[in-house]
Scaffold this motif. Structure first.
Motif, short mmCIF file in Angstrom:
data_model
loop_
_atom_site.label_atom_id
_atom_site.label_comp_id
_atom_site.label_asym_id
_atom_site.label_seq_id
_atom_site.Cartn_x
_atom_site.Cartn_y
_atom_site.Cartn_z
N ARG A 155 17.71 20.59 -8.37
CA ARG A 155 16.98 19.92 -9.78
C ARG A 155 18.39 18.05 -10.03
NH1 ARG A 155 15.46 16.39 -12.04
NH2 ARG A 155 13.76 16.14 -13.77
N GLN A 156 19.53 18.45 -9.67
CA GLN A 156 20.28 16.80 -10.15
C GLN A 156 20.92 16.19 -9.30
OE1 GLN A 156 21.20 20.10 -8.63
NE2 GLN A 156 23.03 19.23 -7.57
N ARG A 157 19.44 16.82 -8.46
CA ARG A 157 20.03 15.45 -7.38
C ARG A 157 18.45 14.24 -7.52
NH1 ARG A 157 22.55 16.01 -2.10
NH2 ARG A 157 24.11 17.39 -2.42
N PHE A 158 17.02 14.69 -8.23
CA PHE A 158 16.56 14.14 -8.38
C PHE A 158 15.82 13.84 -9.57
CE2 PHE A 158 16.25 17.10 -4.64
CZ PHE A 158 16.23 16.18 -3.29
N ALA A 159 14.63 12.61 -9.80
CA ALA A 159 14.66 12.28 -10.68
C ALA A 159 13.85 12.67 -11.53
CB ALA A 159 13.61 10.41 -10.52
N ASP A 160 12.85 12.37 -12.91
CA ASP A 160 12.01 13.04 -13.79
C ASP A 160 11.23 12.90 -13.63
OD1 ASP A 160 14.55 14.65 -15.38
OD2 ASP A 160 14.74 12.76 -17.15
N HIS A 161 10.91 11.85 -12.73
CA HIS A 161 9.10 11.28 -12.29
C HIS A 161 9.37 11.66 -10.90
CE1 HIS A 161 8.49 10.59 -16.27
NE2 HIS A 161 7.61 10.09 -15.89
N VAL A 162 8.05 12.06 -9.91
CA VAL A 162 7.80 11.61 -8.72
C VAL A 162 7.09 11.37 -8.40
CG1 VAL A 162 8.02 13.09 -6.56
CG2 VAL A 162 9.22 14.46 -8.37
N VAL A 163 6.81 10.32 -7.47
CA VAL A 163 5.85 9.50 -7.11
C VAL A 163 5.26 9.69 -5.64
CG1 VAL A 163 6.22 7.48 -9.20
CG2 VAL A 163 7.31 7.39 -6.41
N SER A 164 4.26 9.42 -5.38
CA SER A 164 4.24 9.16 -4.00
C SER A 164 2.91 7.89 -3.26
CB SER A 164 3.83 10.32 -3.26
OG SER A 164 2.98 10.27 -1.48
N GLU A 165 3.01 6.98 -2.37
CA GLU A 165 2.10 6.09 -2.24
C GLU A 165 1.59 6.21 -1.19
OE1 GLU A 165 3.56 1.82 -2.55
OE2 GLU A 165 5.25 3.07 -1.16
N MET A 166 0.42 5.95 -1.26
CA MET A 166 -1.11 6.73 -0.69
C MET A 166 -1.72 5.62 0.69
SD MET A 166 -1.86 10.15 -1.02
CE MET A 166 -0.20 10.61 -1.72
N LEU A 167 -1.87 5.99 1.64
CA LEU A 167 -2.40 4.88 2.67
C LEU A 167 -4.03 4.48 2.30
CD1 LEU A 167 -1.72 2.90 5.23
CD2 LEU A 167 -3.27 5.49 6.71
N GLY A 168 -3.44 3.29 1.96
CA GLY A 168 -5.13 2.56 1.21
C GLY A 168 -6.01 2.55 2.81
N LEU A 169 -7.15 1.82 2.32
CA LEU A 169 -8.01 1.23 3.29
C LEU A 169 -7.76 0.85 4.22
CD1 LEU A 169 -11.47 1.26 1.09
CD2 LEU A 169 -10.62 3.29 2.34
N CYS A 170 -7.87 0.99 5.54
CA CYS A 170 -7.34 -0.20 6.34
C CYS A 170 -8.22 0.05 7.88
CB CYS A 170 -5.88 -0.55 6.89
SG CYS A 170 -5.06 1.61 7.85
N GLU A 171 -8.23 -0.93 8.68
CA GLU A 171 -9.09 -0.11 10.11
C GLU A 171 -8.04 -0.29 11.41
OE1 GLU A 171 -12.56 -2.62 10.75
OE2 GLU A 171 -12.61 -2.70 8.47
N ASP A 172 -8.75 0.24 12.35
CA ASP A 172 -7.58 0.64 13.67
C ASP A 172 -7.47 -0.53 13.95
OD1 ASP A 172 -7.72 3.75 13.58
OD2 ASP A 172 -9.59 3.30 15.07
N ASP A 173 -8.22 -1.91 14.16
CA ASP A 173 -7.89 -3.17 14.28
C ASP A 173 -7.12 -3.47 13.89
OD1 ASP A 173 -9.97 -3.56 12.42
OD2 ASP A 173 -11.08 -4.67 13.51
N GLY A 174 -6.66 -3.33 12.62
CA GLY A 174 -5.89 -3.68 11.47
C GLY A 174 -6.44 -4.70 11.03
N HIS A 175 -7.83 -4.69 9.98
CA HIS A 175 -8.18 -4.99 9.49
C HIS A 175 -8.42 -4.31 7.59
CE1 HIS A 175 -11.22 -6.72 6.73
NE2 HIS A 175 -11.81 -6.27 7.41
N ALA A 176 -7.26 -4.99 6.91
CA ALA A 176 -7.39 -4.27 5.37
C ALA A 176 -7.80 -5.00 4.89
CB ALA A 176 -6.04 -3.77 5.50
N PRO A 177 -9.01 -4.78 3.33
CA PRO A 177 -10.10 -5.48 2.60
C PRO A 177 -8.97 -5.96 2.33
CG PRO A 177 -11.18 -4.12 3.19
CD PRO A 177 -9.71 -3.63 3.99
N PHE A 178 -8.25 -5.65 1.20
CA PHE A 178 -7.28 -6.47 -0.23
C PHE A 178 -6.19 -7.37 0.66
CE2 PHE A 178 -3.65 -5.70 -2.56
CZ PHE A 178 -4.07 -6.07 -3.88
N TRP A 179 -5.55 -6.14 1.95
CA TRP A 179 -3.95 -7.61 2.57
C TRP A 179 -5.28 -9.31 3.33
CZ3 TRP A 179 -0.01 -7.56 2.43
CH2 TRP A 179 1.16 -8.70 3.61
#
Length: 341
Positions: A155-179
């Motif tokens: 436990r001493q090696r880690f922070a008091d909060h844990v986060v994780s980024e989820m992959l957003g919408l993108c297509e196989d051809d590289g098209h990503a609406p938000f980007w």
């Protein structure tokens, strides 16, 4: 039934990790398609496991899920002890601005995205990739939640909060609406190249090029608006596991594809909140038990499995079979950490 064990990645795993990274969709920057960067990822993990650490710092821990009978690697996952330790960890924060005019009788609330690094310093879960043949059943829980056992054990090696980024919408051809509606205007490059740069060069270029002013969501094309907070099919499984663990979403999104960023207080994560430490007892024939995630307490030699075990919380004892003890590299009388499935 395949016997699977999660353990720290070794240098000999590099070819398997390359194969897994190559099969991952565009946007999984934590597993870049670069042999040198993947080698560095394993090297950093090995150095972190060998380091004498009393706080949350620049360490990272990279794990593989191995099929024991033939030592085939079927998945990866990782932990970054402190996100943005060497450079800010950027996200967009969902906010609402109020525009009002008393003279005109107008009071209007507007959804905006504000560039921030609020989550810098939080522990980051990354690199969850699993062979499709193992996505059914409980194996995904082992690959994801065994990391929580590792955090609880050290436990001493880690922070008091844990986060994780989820992959957003993108297509196989590289098209990503938000980007395509936001980032491309300031970077002049397509989404796959931006994610590649992020994976191999880091995030420092983001602050140099992205606007510091809030982005007014209603001014974006509808396709981009609808992508905010959405999750690519690739990330649905790991996201579901983390939501069951007590992680929450909606506050932050990724700066490239606007995928959801989930977060939780470390002590409130289900596996960590319900974990126990116990002494190993040889499994008596016919003993009844339940499904548990079980890990050893050896930092550099950490190993975790998912198995049926009988746990006596009052006596602080857990009954494990001989194959389980061999997989964990423990014996009767040793201590282990466990959490109910």
């Amino acid at each position: 039934m395949d016997r699977l064990v999660l353990r720290p990645a070794a240098y000999s795993d590099l070819p398997a990790v390359e194969r897994i990274a190559g099969a991952s969709p565009v946007g999984v920057t934590s597993l870049p398609r670069s042999r040198d960067k993947l080698f560095d990822k394993i090297a950093s993990s090995q150095a972190s496991l060998a380091a004498d650490v009393s706080g949350c710092g620049e360490e990272s821990y990279f794990f593989v899920l191995e099929r024991e009978q033939d030592r085939e690697v079927v998945g990866t996952s990782a932990i970054v002890a402190s996100a943005g330790f060497s450079e800010p960890f950027y996200n967009y924060r969902n906010e609402t601005l109020t525009h009002a005019s008393r003279e005109l009788g107008i009071h209007h609330r507007v959804h905006v995205l504000t560039l921030c690094h609020d989550l810098t310093g939080a522990t980051l879960l990354t690199s969850f990739v699993l062979d499709p043949a193992y996505k059914q059943g409980d194996t995904p829980d082992l690959l994801s939640r065994a990391r929580m056992l590792f955090i609880a054990a050290h436990r001493q090696r880690f922070a008091d909060h844990v986060v994780s980024e989820m992959l957003g919408l993108c297509e196989d051809d590289g098209h990503a609406p938000f980007w395509d509606s936001v980032g491309r205007h300031f970077f002049g490059i397509d989404y796959p190249l931006a994610e590649f740069y992020c994976g191999v060069k880091g995030r420092s270029f983001i602050a140099e090029l992205l606007p510091q002013h809030p982005i007014y969501v209603p001014l974006l094309p509808r396709e981009a608006q609808e992508a905010i907070g959405q999750i690519h099919p690739f990330s649905r499984l790991p996201c579901e596991i983390l939501l069951r663990e007590g992680f929450e979403t909606e506050r932050y999104v990724d700066i490239f594809d606007a995928g959801a960023v989930v977060q939780a207080r470390t002590e409130e994560i289900r596996t960590i909140a319900t974990h126990s430490r116990a002494t190993v007892v040889a499994h008596p024939p016919g003993a009844d038990g339940g499904q548990y995630l079980v890990g050893n307490l050896d930092l550099p030699g950490f190993r975790a499995i998912l198995t049926e075990a009988a746990f006596d919380s009052e006596r602080g004892e857990v009954w494990l079979s001989e194959p389980d003890m061999q997989s964990l590299r423990v014996g009767a009388g040793d201590s282990v950490i466990l959490a109910p499935l």
